[in-house]
Design an enzyme around this catalytic site. Structure first.
Site, short mmCIF file in Angstrom:
data_model
loop_
_atom_site.label_atom_id
_atom_site.label_comp_id
_atom_site.label_asym_id
_atom_site.label_seq_id
_atom_site.Cartn_x
_atom_site.Cartn_y
_atom_site.Cartn_z
N LYS A 79 12.08 -74.94 44.81
CA LYS A 79 12.85 -75.68 45.82
C LYS A 79 13.94 -76.46 45.08
CE LYS A 79 13.79 -77.40 49.85
NZ LYS A 79 15.17 -76.87 49.66
N LYS A 126 16.97 -74.34 41.00
CA LYS A 126 18.35 -74.74 41.30
C LYS A 126 19.24 -73.51 41.19
CE LYS A 126 20.79 -78.49 42.21
NZ LYS A 126 20.37 -79.75 42.87
N ASP A 182 24.00 -79.01 47.61
CA ASP A 182 24.28 -79.90 46.47
C ASP A 182 25.81 -80.03 46.47
OD1 ASP A 182 22.76 -81.13 43.96
OD2 ASP A 182 24.64 -80.37 43.19
#
Ligand code: NDP
Ligand code: 2IT
Length: 451
Positions: A97, A133, A173
């Site tokens: 995650k 990520k 992000d």
């Protein structure tokens, strides 16, 4: 860059030495890894299983790194190509995650540092999420909506084969917000013919959670408030400087203003604005979320405000509290010393790894409060975890319900970090406490699961 090196434990030193040899061209990743390994020294010395099972050597190596070509056609009909990444770092406590970053500075080192940090951050939330990520060196700035859509579709055409609601759940992000998540979700659904919670940060009409947009900024202020109160202080009447003017910065402004603070400066990568009367987050929201414009246009709304070219100078604006919410290594040792000289009482990190090792050493030497990113910005991913829960039960919770859970999680993370720091003889060191508390749960799961 790695100036704080003080590790003495032979096992940790050998892991670090090996890591530096194998990843010599990844400075951000090495910086993040060394910072964690330093904190783990007392933990490794207290429990021989971590060395016997080589937990540290395993935790610094990603389970999987995926790099791929992302071809797309611009509005002029020209074929462009970018590089895509997904680093699936650790799945010991749940599906991978973590967010996706679209920014020209993205490279493997940046994605690995972010993925590594995410392991410990996600563990601190207490929710079942592993660390990962991803992203691309694509720059959404200045692109049309159609170009962004074609890029996102191409990116997801490859990424979709590696992710899933029980495998790996990306989110936003830098450079990835509601627009990009929508286009990627649409493409995933088309290719897989599945409507699942494969991404978080989704729009409210198709499975998103209330309060996810606000969560990182709100969570940062809940954490800071808990740390301030534990030290007999509060946001009340404090002058606050927030770097950045994106998702995290905007909602950090909203919440710390509600808590009694006054936000006097904000920035983007071009420069910063100063408004001693307090910056209204709604104006910044309009500039950034609606108009996708530059922070200097704040002067069109508030002509009495000041704009200064260049973003680094924001740390010379005298303030009581600093909330770095832009990007990695944005506060170096000199900026930290300028903050301290101007009377700053605490730095609470909204961005990931915004303080250089030299800056952290300066905070420690001055004895000011410091909240490390992996604890203080965990509210975003925690609320992503709550979005996953809502998707799984096919229900959605009210804003107040999610916000209350977020607040409880952030207060719990502060308490866990403070307790771990005290247990390992570093009372008040929330940085070490975060690394230790985050590590222990993941390491325990790795021990149970075998090699
Ligand atoms: P956004 O893309 O919404 O905003 C980023 C902001 O930071 C913009 O104002 C941008 O300015 C500025 N910025 C980006 N790169 C640089 C740079 N190299 N130098 C100076 N300013 C820069 O991103 P987010 O608000 O989502 O993310 C901000 C930080 O918070 C990142 O470190 C991210 O990893 C972290 N974070 C985000 C979470 C989330 O849920 N979104 C959760 C936890 C952490 P400009 O427009 O000029 O580029
Ligand atoms: O750095 C982060 O924690 C994020 N960008 C949020 C990740 C997520 O999965 O919500």
């Amino acid at each position: 860059m790695l100036t704080t090196m003080s590790i003495k434990n032979a096992y940790l030193l050998s892991v670090l030495d090996d890591l530096k040899k194998k990843n010599a061209h990844e400075p951000e990743f090495l910086q993040a890894a060394e910072e964690v390994l330093e904190s783990l020294e007392p933990v490794v010395e207290a429990d021989p299983r971590y060395e016997a099972q080589n937990i540290i050597g395993r935790i610094v190596e990603p389970e999987r790194v995926i790099m791929f070509r992302v071809p797309w056609v611009d509005d002029g009909g020209k074929v462009q190509v970018n590089r895509g990444y997904r680093v699936q770092f650790n799945s010991a406590i749940g599906p991978y995650k973590g967010g996706l970053r679209f920014h020209p500075s993205v490279n493997l080192s940046v994605i690995k540092f972010l993925g590594f940090e995410q392991i410990f951050k996600n563990s601190l939330t207490t929710l079942p999420m592993g660390g990962g990520k991803g992203g691309s060196d694509f720059d959404p700035k200045g692109k049309s909506d159609s170009e962004v859509m074609r890029f996102c579709q191409s990116f997801m055409t490859e990424l979709q084969r590696h992710i899933g609601p029980d495998t790996d759940v990306p989110a936003g992000d830098i450079g990835v917000g509601a627009r990009e998540i929508g286009f990627m979700f649409g493409q995933y659904k088309k290719i897989r013919d599945e409507f699942t919670g494969v991404l978080t940060g989704k729009g409210l009409s198709y499975g998103g959670s209330l309060a996810r947009t606000e969560a990182t900024g709100f969570g940062l202020c809940y954490f800071a408030d808990a740390q301030l109160k534990d030290n007999g202080k509060s946001f009340q009447d404090k002058k606050v400087v927030i770097s950045g003017s994106g998702n995290v910065a905007i909602y950090a402004n909203q919440k710390c203003t509600q808590l009694g603070g006054r936000v006097i400066a904000m920035s983007d990568s071009n420069g910063y604005i100063v408004d001693e009367n307090g910056i209204d987050f709604k104006i910044v929201k309009e500039i950034k979320e609606v108009k996708r414009d530059r922070i200097k246009t704040y002067l069109n709304y508030v002509p009495s405000a000041k704009y200064v070219e260049g973003c680094a100078g924001i740390w010379t604006v005298p303030c009581d509290i600093a909330l770095p919410c832009a990007t990695q290594n944005e506060i170096d040792e000199n900026s930290a010393k300028a903050l301290i000289a101007n009377g700053c009482i605490g730095v609470f990190e909204g961005a990931n790894m915004p303080s250089t090792p030299g800056a952290i050493a300066a905070y420690q030497a001055a004895g000011i409060l410091f909240a490390p990113a992996k604890a203080s910005n965990a509210g975003g991913v925690a609320t992503s975890g709550l979005e996953m829960s809502q998707n799984s039960e096919r229900l959605s919770w009210s804003f107040d319900e999610v916000d209350a859970k977020l607040k409880g999680i952030m207060e719990g993370i502060y308490a866990a970090c403070a307790a771990a720091a005290e247990k390992y003889g570093m009372k008040g060191n929330i940085q070490a406490g975060a690394n230790i508390a985050g590590f222990l749960k993941v390491a325990d799961a790795m021990l149970w699961q075998g090699i």
